[in-house]
Every structure is written in structure tokens, then in C-alpha cells.
Design a protein around this motif. Structure first.
Motif, short mmCIF file in Angstrom:
data_model
loop_
_atom_site.label_atom_id
_atom_site.label_comp_id
_atom_site.label_asym_id
_atom_site.label_seq_id
_atom_site.Cartn_x
_atom_site.Cartn_y
_atom_site.Cartn_z
N LEU A 29 31.34 -35.41 -19.47
CA LEU A 29 31.45 -33.99 -19.74
C LEU A 29 32.78 -33.46 -19.18
N ASP A 30 33.09 -33.83 -17.96
CA ASP A 30 34.30 -33.38 -17.26
C ASP A 30 35.22 -34.55 -17.02
N ASN A 31 36.19 -34.85 -17.88
CA ASN A 31 36.43 -34.06 -19.08
C ASN A 31 36.67 -34.99 -20.25
N GLU B 232 44.38 -33.48 -12.70
CA GLU B 232 43.73 -32.16 -12.64
C GLU B 232 42.75 -32.08 -11.50
N GLU B 233 41.92 -33.10 -11.39
CA GLU B 233 40.84 -33.04 -10.39
C GLU B 233 41.38 -33.04 -8.96
N LEU B 234 42.56 -33.58 -8.76
CA LEU B 234 43.13 -33.60 -7.41
C LEU B 234 44.03 -32.39 -7.17
N LEU C 237 41.05 -27.13 -22.95
CA LEU C 237 39.68 -27.57 -23.24
C LEU C 237 39.17 -28.39 -22.06
N ASP C 238 38.28 -27.79 -21.29
CA ASP C 238 37.76 -28.44 -20.10
C ASP C 238 36.24 -28.28 -20.09
N MET C 239 35.52 -29.32 -20.33
CA MET C 239 34.06 -29.35 -20.47
C MET C 239 33.64 -28.61 -21.75
ZN LIG Z 1 37.41 -30.49 -15.58
#
Ligand SMILES: [Zn+2]
Length: 505
Positions: A296-298, A335-337, A364-366
């Protein structure tokens, strides 16, 4: 940072997928000829036509297997992230995009190690271990301290605790108190808690029945100032009850053993070149957490951007039409960091003086089933997009006629938003019950609906084609002063200040 935990067999499987991705390349189409600029009505009809055809079938499932099931959790600067970059690059090149490229950037890499929270007092619970997982950018540390309930960890709650948070391990619930008015991100809470003198941070998931949810502890290049871990709702609630009922202090030892250091990752970019110097960008972050497989992410947003790229590239190759504006597809890493990839891209564009070419950025994120479009604090976008929404509804898309105008932070639109560039989004409905598995070991491919993602990609392709071909795109870039006013109006000043990113007055 580079120890590879995946088996060689998996690497070989993924590598062979890369090869097959390259071999399944769409053969070169006819040379693209410049045409007379399209009229607004024609742009609308073409965009809706592309979306209508695209929604009849997608290749989302073909990409979901290698990206999510095989490569899996895609950590930036680690072998899994490198494999994901190469996989997407192969696919985009295969679709016939131009200038498919890797944009390399440095980041503070992070690799998970063990984490433990063990009670030492009260005596009856001595040695009881509480299941926790480290947040990102938390290093290796051991602290022993009394535990304190800090509510949701908002500025007001920490202020009310005064000196009592000093020298404590604070328990902080995800989210914000009822009626608080704005969401408070974990990175803000950690900054506040450390400033209040806390020596450890335990984040508690907001609802029952979820796994441990992680996230990054800091958004910059600085390691987390104090060890920070996450617990699930049930474990956290138990600890809160122990805390409320204990006659004396509840003392715990908190240990984290993660590895951090300089690393490198790369955004994957590809274009459908336009006739003007303007660009519209559709982006999604390709990286994910190491827990689960980043579906889902991502994976969801990545699959939608890849599919939209395939749809529109096929349209250009088939018809020879060239959009007025370049359509750029971007799969961001880091992105996540802490939004590393998109920040780097914007900083580079500023350095080169090319940022002004961006007329709109769609993030577009999730993603789930498409239900509408959004444009952050851009009421004018409603008028601009209304004719397109009308056409897409006529083509069978169940889209809301209203355009959402709320704003937010903490995804890859943020660096563009801070430069005043129009930010668009697709409002979507996630698969039932899937959202609660965000950032946990439960974020696996069963949490996405690939038919919904195909539908989303078709709508995104229509939107992008319209944005790229409409003669008139009345979405001006804000001046710096106007950007500051709008961010304040969207309630984003506080979080930006806490993140050290408020640069207005
Ligand atoms: Zn995300």
C-alpha cells in the motif's frame, strides 16, 4: 549499510525479472511529430478517450508481483532499494519513455537491528519484555529511566508536564487529542519530547488489532536525538494501565541496535517530451519500509505511476501526438527516511534554474479506487478541472465533482509545495481495512486491489494528458510571499517551524 539480508536466490530471481522487463520492451514507434496546438475541447476529448480505453484493462498485476512480492520492502540505500530502482528503470524504458534515468543522491542510510524495552520496576514485573520496533534514523543506544505517560505528545501536553518529562522514557499515542484541529506528526512529537528532556520515546499505535507501526524519527540528516521505538495498541495500552496503577515508579530499560551511515539511492525519472518548455510531473515514492513488502505504502502509487506512463507512452507511440507540456514520471526514493529524493530533485532544479518549468505536480502516495481529485489550496483548480471531471464521469469513472483543496505535508509533494508549485492529488478509497497496516509487517500485496489501481491509473492518465495538452492551465506558481501566506492558511506553519523548514517572515 550494505549487508544484504536477502538470499542470493531472491536476488537472482529479481535480476532475471529485470532482464525480462528489458526484453518485453515495446518496439520503437513512429517518430513523434509536432502538431498544431490542440484546442481545449480536443484536449478534453482526447484525455477522456485515453482514460476510457485504459480502464478496460491494465498491466498493474504484472508489475505488482515482481515489485511487491519478489523485491518486497524497498529500503533506500540497501540492495532491495537498488533492485527496485533497476526494475522500474527497465520497465519505463520498455514502455518507450524518453530519457529514462537514475538521479542519484546521498542520504543518511538506516538498517534495522534489535530493539528491546524491558521493565525493571515494579518488582512484580521485573524482566518483563515489551515487544517494540525501532523508528527509522534511531541509532544504537541503551537508556534506563522511569516511564511517563505523555498523552499524544502535543506541544500543549508536554508543556503541561513541565519538568516531569526530564530524564523519562515518554509514552506517546499516535494521532492527536479529540478536536485538536490539526494532525501532529511523529517527528514533531519526538522533537518536542527531546526538547522537554525525555531520554526515550515509545510510540503507541492508535487502534486495536494492528501490528507495530514504524516510521522515521527525524526528517533531516540528523540521527534521532533519543532512542525511539513503536509498540502496538494492545501492548501500549497494557503498559499505560501498569503506569496508572503502580504505586511507585515504573522503570524500563530501552535498547536499540540499528546501523546508520552515509548511503546513496536514486530517483527513477522518464519523460514524454512536450513541445513547450513546460512540464507536468506525476510522482510516487518507490521506497518503503523493511517490514512487510511496501504494497500500500507505496507500491500502490508506484504501480499507478508506472501504468499511467505505459498508457500515455503507448498513446504517443500509436498516434504520433506530442503533448504541449512534457509529462515527467518520477519514482522517488528516500521518502520514508525524510523525502530525500524529491528534496534533492527540487534543490537541483533550483540550482539549475529549471524549477519554473513545473506547472503542476501530482503526488500519489497510498492509492486505492479513484473517487476524485485534489489541489492544495487551489480553489481555482475546481473550475480548471471541472470539464475534465465531467468527461471522466461520462466515461464511467465514479469521481466526485468537487475538487478537494486541503493541504498537508510529509510526502514528496512537500518540497514542490514549499516552492509554490501547484500540487494535485487523486483522492482514493483504500481497500477495506488496509489502511491500518501502514508502516507495518502487514503491508503486503493482499492489502491492495489491483483492479482499483488499474482504474486509478486510467484516471491519472486522463488527468495528465489534459494537464499536458490543455492550451490554458490557469494554475499559477505562487510567489514566495504568497506561498508563506497559503501555508499558514493551510495550518502548516507550526509543523514546518518544528521541522526547521519555515522560511517566511
Ligand atoms: Zn508513503
Amino acid at each position: 549499510m550494505n549487508s544484504c539480508k536477502r538470499s542470493l536466490a531472491l536476488l537472482l530471481t529479481a535480476a532475471s525479472l529485470l532482464v525480462s522487463a528489458c526484453h518485453s520492451a515495446v518496439p520503437g514507434g513512429p517518430p513523434v511529430a509536432a502538431r498544431a496546438p490542440l484546442a481545449q475541447g480536443q484536449a478534453l476529448a482526447d484525455a477522456a478517450g485515453i482514460a476510457r480505453v485504459a480502464r478496460q484493462g491494465s498491466t498493474v498485476a504484472e508489475n505488482a508481483h515482481p515489485l511487491i512480492d519478489v523485491i518486497g520492502g524497498r529500503m533506500s540505500g540497501q540492495p532491495s532499494g537498488d533492485l527496485a530502482q533497476e526494475f522500474v528503470r527497465g520497465r519505463l524504458a520498455g514502455y518507450g519513455l524518453e530519457e529514462v534515468r537514475l538521479e542519484r543522491f546521498p542520504l543518511l542510510g538506516w538498517e534495522r537491528g534489535p530493539a528491546a524495552l524491558v521493565l525493571q520496576a515494579p518488582e512484580a514485573l521485573h524482566g518483563r519484555e515489551i515487544s517494540v520496533l525501532s523508528l527509522g534514523h534511531v541509532g544504537a543506544a541503551t537508556v534506563t529511566a522511569p516511564v511517563l505517560d505523555a498523552g499524544h505528545g502535543t506541544a500543549e501536553e508536554l508543556a503541561a508536564l513541565g519538568d516531569r518529562a526530564r530524564g523519562r522514557i515518554v509514552l506517546v499515542r499516535v494521532g492527536q487529542p479529540e478536536g485538536y484541529g490539526r494532525s501532529v506528526h511523529r517527528t514533531e512529537k519526538l522533537t518536542l519530547a527531546a526538547a522537554a528532556g525525555a531520554v526515550g520515546f515509545v510510540m503507541i499505535a492508535p487502534e486495536p488489532g494492528t501490528l507495530v507501526q514504524v516510521g522515521v524519527a527525524t526528517l533531516g540528516d540528523e540521527p534521532a536525538p533519543i532512542p525511539a521505538v513503536a509498540a502496538n495498541f494492545e501492548t501500549g495500552s497494557w503498559l499505560l494501565r501498569i503506569l496508572a496503577s503502580a504505586p511507585g515508579p515504573v522503570v524500563a530499560g530501552l535498547t536499540t541496535g540499528n546501523r546508520m551511515g552515509p548511503a546513496e539511492a536514486a530517483n527513477v525519472l522518464g519523460d514524454l517530451r512536450g513541445t513547450s518548455g513546460e512540464t507536468v510531473l506525476a510522482g510516487a515514492h518507490l521506497d518503503s519500509w523493511d517490514l512487510g513488502t511496501g504494497a500500500l505504502d507505496n507500491g500502490s502509487g508506484t504501480l499507478v505511476v508506472m501504468e499511467a506512463a505505459r498508457i500515455l507512452s503507448a498513446h504517443v507511440l500509436r498516434t504520433g501526438e506530442q503533448p504541449r507540456r512534457t509529462i515527467r514520471f518520477a519514482l522517488w526514493m528516500g521518502e520514508e527516511l525524510g523525502l530525500y529524493g524529491s528534496r534533492f530533485h527540487v534543490a537541483e532544479a533550483l540550482r539549475r534554474g529549471t524549477l519554473d518549468e513545473y506547472r503542476a505536480v501530482l503526488n500519489l502516495d497510498m492509492v486505492g479506487a479513484p473517487v476524485g481529485f485534489g489541489a492544495m489550496d487551489r480553489p481555482e483548480a475546481a473550475a480548471a478541472l471541472r470539464p475534465l471531471i465531467h468527461e471522466l464521469r461520462a466515461a464511467g469513472f465514479a469521481l466526485d465533482t468537487a475538487v478537494a483543496t486541503g493541504g498537508g505535508l510529509y510526502s514528496d509533494h512537500q518540497p514542490f509545495l514549499l516552492e509554490g508549485i501547484p500540487i494535485l492529488s487523486m483522492q482514493s478509497r483504500l481497500k477495506e481495512g488496509a489502511g491500518r497496516f501502514y508502516h507495518s509487517a502487514g503491508d503486503t500485496r493482499d492489502k491492495i486491489d489491483e483492479a482499483d489501481l488499474g482504474e486509478a491509473a486510467a484516471a491519472v492518465a486522463g488527468l495528465l494528458w489534459y494537464l499536458a495538452t490543455a492550451p490554458d492551465l490557469p494554475l499559477p506558481r505562487w510567489t514566495p510571499a504568497e506561498t508563506g501566506r497559503r501555508l499558514e492558511r493551510m495550518g502548516l506553519r507550526d509543523p514546518l517551524e518544528r521541522g526547521g523548514e519555515w522560511r517566511w517572515e
